[in-house]
Design an enzyme around this catalytic site. Structure first.
Site, PDB file in Angstrom:
ATOM      1  N   LYS A 167      19.030  11.663   2.672  1.00 32.00           N
ATOM      2  CA  LYS A 167      17.576  12.620   3.170  1.00 32.00           C
ATOM      3  C   LYS A 167      16.444  11.652   3.313  1.00 32.00           C
ATOM      4  O   LYS A 167      15.732  11.151   2.837  1.00 32.00           O
ATOM      5  CB  LYS A 167      17.456  13.501   1.943  1.00 32.00           C
TER       6      LYS A 167
ATOM      7  N   TYR B   5      13.259  11.010   1.065  1.00 34.83           N
ATOM      8  CA  TYR B   5      12.256  12.157   0.394  1.00 34.83           C
ATOM      9  C   TYR B   5      13.364  13.170  -0.400  1.00 34.83           C
ATOM     10  O   TYR B   5      14.424  13.195  -0.221  1.00 34.83           O
ATOM     11  CB  TYR B   5      11.448  12.830   1.169  1.00 34.83           C
TER      12      TYR B   5
ATOM     13  N   GLU C 159      24.791  21.763  10.993  1.00 35.40           N
ATOM     14  CA  GLU C 159      23.729  22.267  10.131  1.00 35.40           C
ATOM     15  C   GLU C 159      22.593  22.554  10.965  1.00 35.40           C
ATOM     16  O   GLU C 159      22.791  22.707  12.358  1.00 35.40           O
ATOM     17  CB  GLU C 159      23.402  21.190   9.020  1.00 35.40           C
TER      18      GLU C 159
ATOM     19  N   LEU D  76      23.464  17.108   5.556  1.00 37.13           N
ATOM     20  CA  LEU D  76      22.815  17.173   4.191  1.00 37.13           C
ATOM     21  C   LEU D  76      23.545  17.818   3.196  1.00 37.13           C
ATOM     22  O   LEU D  76      23.669  19.058   3.197  1.00 37.13           O
ATOM     23  CB  LEU D  76      21.234  17.473   4.304  1.00 37.13           C
TER      24      LEU D  76
END
Ligand code: PMP
Length: 285
Positions: A148, A33, A180, A204
């Site tokens: 992702k 996505y 993250e 990411l």
């Protein structure tokens, strides 16, 4: 006015958009996505989001159903069909519908493509002034966090731990080093230097991460990309989270301890101003 989504070649009211129970996105989380903001109906950093989408699709071996031009057109049509000037636009591509079996359907089936939109809800001025409280946790996600994918159960579990602790986010650590947050990248500032973890398979590659570093470079703010041990996170002058929707958010409490003097710092304010300036020029065309 009803909300319009794009599903497999058609623009339909959101309430009418349906996918099969055999969709591999539903069964296996076999899907990727993107989520990007539109300001004043203009899609922000579209080229970069489409490049990351191409990378995610190639990484999971789903054929990209459209070229960038077609993607741009479909995304803009969804934006134009909905009633808000500022939107948060979500797109998802799944491997498609097939009997439940782990190997890819052979021959391949048509991927399922969804584009939907909602009003852009960003942090309030009060939240920005106060900053986020966060907790830290071990990063137990898989080793391909650079893709992702919609398989976000670990992110959801970790984020819920933050919520249960009265916090907005969770900063994740692998082998004692910051990766993250559950839905954002992490930056720290120490002695005026902006530091971000390196872009590798453990995080990411954030579109906002890149823009922040691009702005730092353009305005000669010193920055480094390197590992951040937990001890350094605790000792930093500033901590920020970045994402397309939340932009740059200051973190003022980590694991119950204040960051710096417990208020958003000067480098944050400078970077936030640069970001807003960049964005407003873009939104005005
Ligand atoms: N990391 C994770 C795990 C995320 O979900 C997000 C938000 N999509 C980010 C980082 C930030 O990425 P971006 O700046 O592209 O929104």
């Amino acid at each position: 006015m009803s909300e319009t989504v794009y599903l497999n070649g058609e623009f339909v009211p959101k309430s009418d958009a349906k996918v099969s129970v055999l969709d591999r996105g539903f069964i296996f989380g076999d899907a990727v996505y993107e989520l990007l903001p539109a300001y004043n109906r203009r899609l922000f950093r579209l080229r970069e989001h489409l490049a990351r989408l191409r990378y995610s699709l190639a990484s999971v071996r789903i054929a990209n159903p459209y070229d960038d031009e077609r993607w741009s057109e479909l995304l803009q049509r969804v934006v134009d069909a909905n009633p808000w000037d500022d939107q948060s636009v979500y797109l998802q591509v799944t491997r498609g519908v097939a009997p439940r079996d782990q190997p890819f359907p052979s021959p391949p089936v048509e991927p399922t493509v969804l584009i939907m939109s909602s009003p852009l809800r960003q942090p309030t001025e009060a939240q920005r002034a106060e900053g986020y409280k966060v907790i830290t946790r071990e990063d137990y996600r898989w080793l391909r966090c650079d893709i992702k994918t919609t398989s976000l159960i670990a992110n959801c579990l970790l984020r819920q731990e933050a919520v249960d602790a009265g916090c907005a986010e969770v900063i994740l650590l692998r082998d004692g080093k910051v990766t993250e947050a559950s839905s954002a990248n992490v930056f720290i500032v120490k002695d005026g230097i902006i530091v971000a973890p390196p872009k590798d398979h453990l995080i990411l590659p954030g579109i906002t991460y890149d823009l922040v570093l691009e702005l730092a470079k353009a305005h000669e703010l010193p920055f480094e990309m390197r590992d951040i041990p937990l001890t350094e996170l605790y000792a930093s002058d500033e901590v920020w989270l970045t994402s397309s929707i939340r932009e740059i958010m200051p973190v003022t409490v980590v694991d119950g301890m204040p960051v710096g003097n417990g208020a958003p710092g000067p480098v944050y304010r400078a970077m936030y101003a640069l970001y807003q300036d960049y964005k407003e020029k873009y939104a005005r065309g």
